[in-house]
Design an enzyme around this catalytic site. Structure first.
Site, mmCIF file in Angstrom:
data_model
loop_
_atom_site.group_PDB
_atom_site.id
_atom_site.type_symbol
_atom_site.label_atom_id
_atom_site.label_comp_id
_atom_site.label_asym_id
_atom_site.label_seq_id
_atom_site.Cartn_x
_atom_site.Cartn_y
_atom_site.Cartn_z
ATOM 1 N N ARG A 164 124.401 32.729 -104.395
ATOM 2 C CA ARG A 164 124.587 33.088 -105.770
ATOM 3 C C ARG A 164 124.772 34.575 -105.885
ATOM 4 N NH1 ARG A 164 125.214 28.997 -104.922
ATOM 5 N NH2 ARG A 164 124.867 26.821 -105.957
ATOM 6 N N SER A 241 123.847 25.220 -114.206
ATOM 7 C CA SER A 241 122.360 25.340 -114.029
ATOM 8 C C SER A 241 122.159 26.693 -114.676
ATOM 9 C CB SER A 241 122.412 25.506 -112.565
ATOM 10 O OG SER A 241 122.658 24.305 -111.972
ATOM 11 N N GLU A 338 120.892 31.989 -114.194
ATOM 12 C CA GLU A 338 122.252 32.226 -113.204
ATOM 13 C C GLU A 338 123.314 32.933 -113.985
ATOM 14 O OE1 GLU A 338 122.881 28.940 -110.574
ATOM 15 O OE2 GLU A 338 124.826 29.067 -111.252
HETATM 16 C C1 FAD Z 1 129.134 22.215 -116.420
HETATM 17 C C2 FAD Z 1 129.168 23.450 -115.348
HETATM 18 C C3 FAD Z 1 128.742 23.358 -113.997
HETATM 19 C C4 FAD Z 1 128.684 24.266 -113.379
HETATM 20 N N1 FAD Z 1 128.518 23.991 -111.860
HETATM 21 C C5 FAD Z 1 128.513 25.008 -110.950
HETATM 22 C C6 FAD Z 1 128.210 24.920 -109.448
HETATM 23 O O1 FAD Z 1 128.104 23.648 -109.017
HETATM 24 N N2 FAD Z 1 128.083 25.716 -108.719
HETATM 25 C C7 FAD Z 1 128.268 27.229 -109.031
HETATM 26 O O2 FAD Z 1 128.079 28.136 -108.239
HETATM 27 N N3 FAD Z 1 128.409 27.274 -110.505
HETATM 28 C C8 FAD Z 1 128.654 26.508 -111.160
HETATM 29 N N4 FAD Z 1 128.833 26.798 -112.687
HETATM 30 C C9 FAD Z 1 128.907 28.203 -113.047
HETATM 31 C C10 FAD Z 1 130.534 28.543 -112.934
HETATM 32 O O3 FAD Z 1 131.415 27.358 -113.440
HETATM 33 C C11 FAD Z 1 130.851 29.395 -111.986
HETATM 34 O O4 FAD Z 1 130.124 30.505 -111.594
HETATM 35 C C12 FAD Z 1 132.366 29.883 -112.142
HETATM 36 O O5 FAD Z 1 132.761 30.175 -110.833
HETATM 37 C C13 FAD Z 1 132.598 31.331 -113.126
HETATM 38 O O6 FAD Z 1 133.847 31.163 -113.096
HETATM 39 P P1 FAD Z 1 134.805 31.680 -114.403
HETATM 40 O O7 FAD Z 1 136.173 32.153 -114.162
HETATM 41 O O8 FAD Z 1 134.297 30.894 -115.440
HETATM 42 O O9 FAD Z 1 133.951 33.087 -114.701
HETATM 43 P P2 FAD Z 1 133.116 33.620 -116.239
HETATM 44 O O10 FAD Z 1 132.164 32.761 -116.539
HETATM 45 O O11 FAD Z 1 134.362 33.931 -116.898
HETATM 46 O O12 FAD Z 1 132.621 34.851 -115.689
HETATM 47 C C14 FAD Z 1 131.336 35.116 -114.847
HETATM 48 C C15 FAD Z 1 131.286 36.448 -113.982
HETATM 49 O O13 FAD Z 1 132.406 36.726 -113.280
HETATM 50 C C16 FAD Z 1 133.253 37.721 -113.533
HETATM 51 N N5 FAD Z 1 134.291 37.543 -113.389
HETATM 52 C C17 FAD Z 1 135.213 36.369 -113.616
HETATM 53 N N6 FAD Z 1 136.485 36.525 -113.351
HETATM 54 C C18 FAD Z 1 136.439 37.666 -112.705
HETATM 55 C C19 FAD Z 1 137.799 38.443 -112.203
HETATM 56 N N7 FAD Z 1 138.865 37.847 -111.812
HETATM 57 N N8 FAD Z 1 137.128 39.748 -111.472
HETATM 58 C C20 FAD Z 1 136.094 40.246 -111.636
HETATM 59 N N9 FAD Z 1 134.955 39.417 -112.140
HETATM 60 C C21 FAD Z 1 135.261 38.293 -112.711
HETATM 61 C C22 FAD Z 1 132.616 38.056 -115.106
HETATM 62 O O14 FAD Z 1 132.960 39.295 -115.604
HETATM 63 C C23 FAD Z 1 131.401 37.652 -115.110
HETATM 64 O O15 FAD Z 1 130.680 38.551 -114.787
HETATM 65 C C24 FAD Z 1 128.960 25.436 -113.550
HETATM 66 C C25 FAD Z 1 129.146 25.666 -114.761
HETATM 67 C C26 FAD Z 1 129.057 24.795 -115.969
HETATM 68 C C27 FAD Z 1 129.284 25.088 -117.135
#
Ligand code: FAD
Length: 347
Positions: A164, A241, A338
């Protein structure tokens, strides 16, 4: 590229909490990203990069500077010897990207089906699930380096991937904006069926599952745990999570076992032991379905804190604090959240 003002952020997140962005812009090209960064730097606006909003707790006050929503799209692929390289633009929907790779019969990310968010969000916390992590297949990450204003290609080895974490959410936090991620996948490769839930799902089958069947299995398992976003399902109004699984030294683990003999644990590299945060949360009294006003714990997943409707970020932080305190008092373990906390002074 048009800069908007006072844009509500809660609808752009899966948790559906938080205040507005003072300034907001959507970038559809690398040039847009570069221009937005330059604008923020010139005006002295703090910058926050938004992907799919699935790993965020945004404060009730919102973000005082510029929120840059990454909306770059496009997927391309090319042969590289026995491998197939897939380039995903940072704003592509992650699950759509996985579906594309699986449809092309390429193995390596099938167990990561159903994770919400964008392609660009995946390297940030080295997304993982059901026995795979993106760090196993990422070849390189194209970024805009906000320190120089220039694009750079970071190789896998330079991205500092661990459980992570990566350089993007640790020592270079805020410096790089992910523009594109390149994955090396295996054409015709077998799906990875190592995780217990997946083995159970396919138990008794006479023939090995295909990549497409594995993808569907992962999505079905995720649905049963409210880990798949389904509109209208309030058990998935969450950030997934909420706490990381603590990784302990042998001595720390022995101390914990003295208080919690039954805790599920898994050996990880360097002689460390990973323990189940969900177990600690449940044993501390926060069982599935726990409700405290507008927030609670998912009815289907002990590690997911949920917004039951109308929650504020303050409600979420208050439940987080309570869980952390009880787990610390009862087990001596400090749980680390997380999701990323955005716009909080003291977190
Ligand atoms: C129902 C649910 C289930 C999930 N299951 C998992 C799982 O199984 N495993 C897991 O690891 N995670 C899981 N997650 C967490 C999440 O989906 C992941 O961490 C996902 O990759 C976040 O991506 P995002 O585009 O939504 O980022 P955001 O939530 O928009 O941002 C998260 C972080 O990443 C940064 N960020 C986003 N895009 C960029 C970019 N292009 N450049 C630089 N920084 C950036 C943001 O600034 C922030 O700091 C889950 C979430 C939910 C709601």
């Amino acid at each position: 590229m048009q800069i908007q003002q006072h844009v509500p952020l809660a609808p752009l997140t899966t948790f559906k909490v938080g205040g507005p962005a003072r300034y907001f812009v959507e970038a559809r090209s690398e040039e847009d990203v570069r221009a937005a960064v330059a604008e923020a730097q010139t005006r002295g606006w703090p910058l926050f990069v938004l992907g799919g909003g699935s790993n965020l707790v945004i404060s009730d006050a919102g973000w005082p500077g510029l929120v840059l929503k990454i909306a770059l799209t496009g997927i391309s692929e090319r042969r590289d010897g026995p491998r197939m390289l897939f380039d995903g633009a940072a704003g592509e929907d992650w699950d759509g990207f996985v579906a594309h790779a699986v449809a092309r019969d390429c193995a390596g990310i099938e167990c990561l089906s159903g994770i919400p968010g964008t392609v660009g969000g995946t390297p940030v916390q080295n997304v993982g699930a059901y026995g795979q992590e993106v760090s196993e297949t990422i070849v390189s990450v194209r970024v805009l380096d906000t320190a120089s204003g220039e694009p750079r290609e970071l190789e896998n080895a330079g991205s500092g991937f661990a459980y992570r974490s990566s350089v993007f959410n640790t020592r270079e936090r805020g410096r790089y904006i992910v523009l594109r991620v390149t994955f090396a996948l295996v054409p015709g490769g077998a799906p990875r069926i190592e995780y217990a839930d997946l083995k159970r799902y396919f138990a008794g089958r006479s023939h090995p599952p295909t990549l497409a069947e594995t993808r569907e299995a992962v999505r079905a398992i995720r649905l049963s745990k409210a880990m798949l976003i389904v509109p209208g399902d309030d058990d998935c109004r969450s950030a997934g999570s909420f706490f990381k699984n603590p990784v302990l030294t042998c001595e720390e683990f022995e101390r914990l076992q003295a208080r919690a003999a039954a805790i599920p644990s898994f050996p990880v590299p360097d002689g460390m032991v990973k323990v189940a945060a969900a177990w600690l949360v449940e044993q501390a009294g926060f069982t599935k379905g726990f409700t405290h006003g507008p927030v609670g714990i998912s009815r289907r997943h002990a590690l997911a804190m949920v917004n039951r409707g109308g929650a504020t970020a303050a409600n979420i932080v208050s439940l987080k604090d309570e869980i952390q305190k009880r787990v610390l008092d009862q087990f001596g373990i400090e749980l680390r959240p997380e999701p990323v906390f955005v716009g909080f002074d003291q977190l």
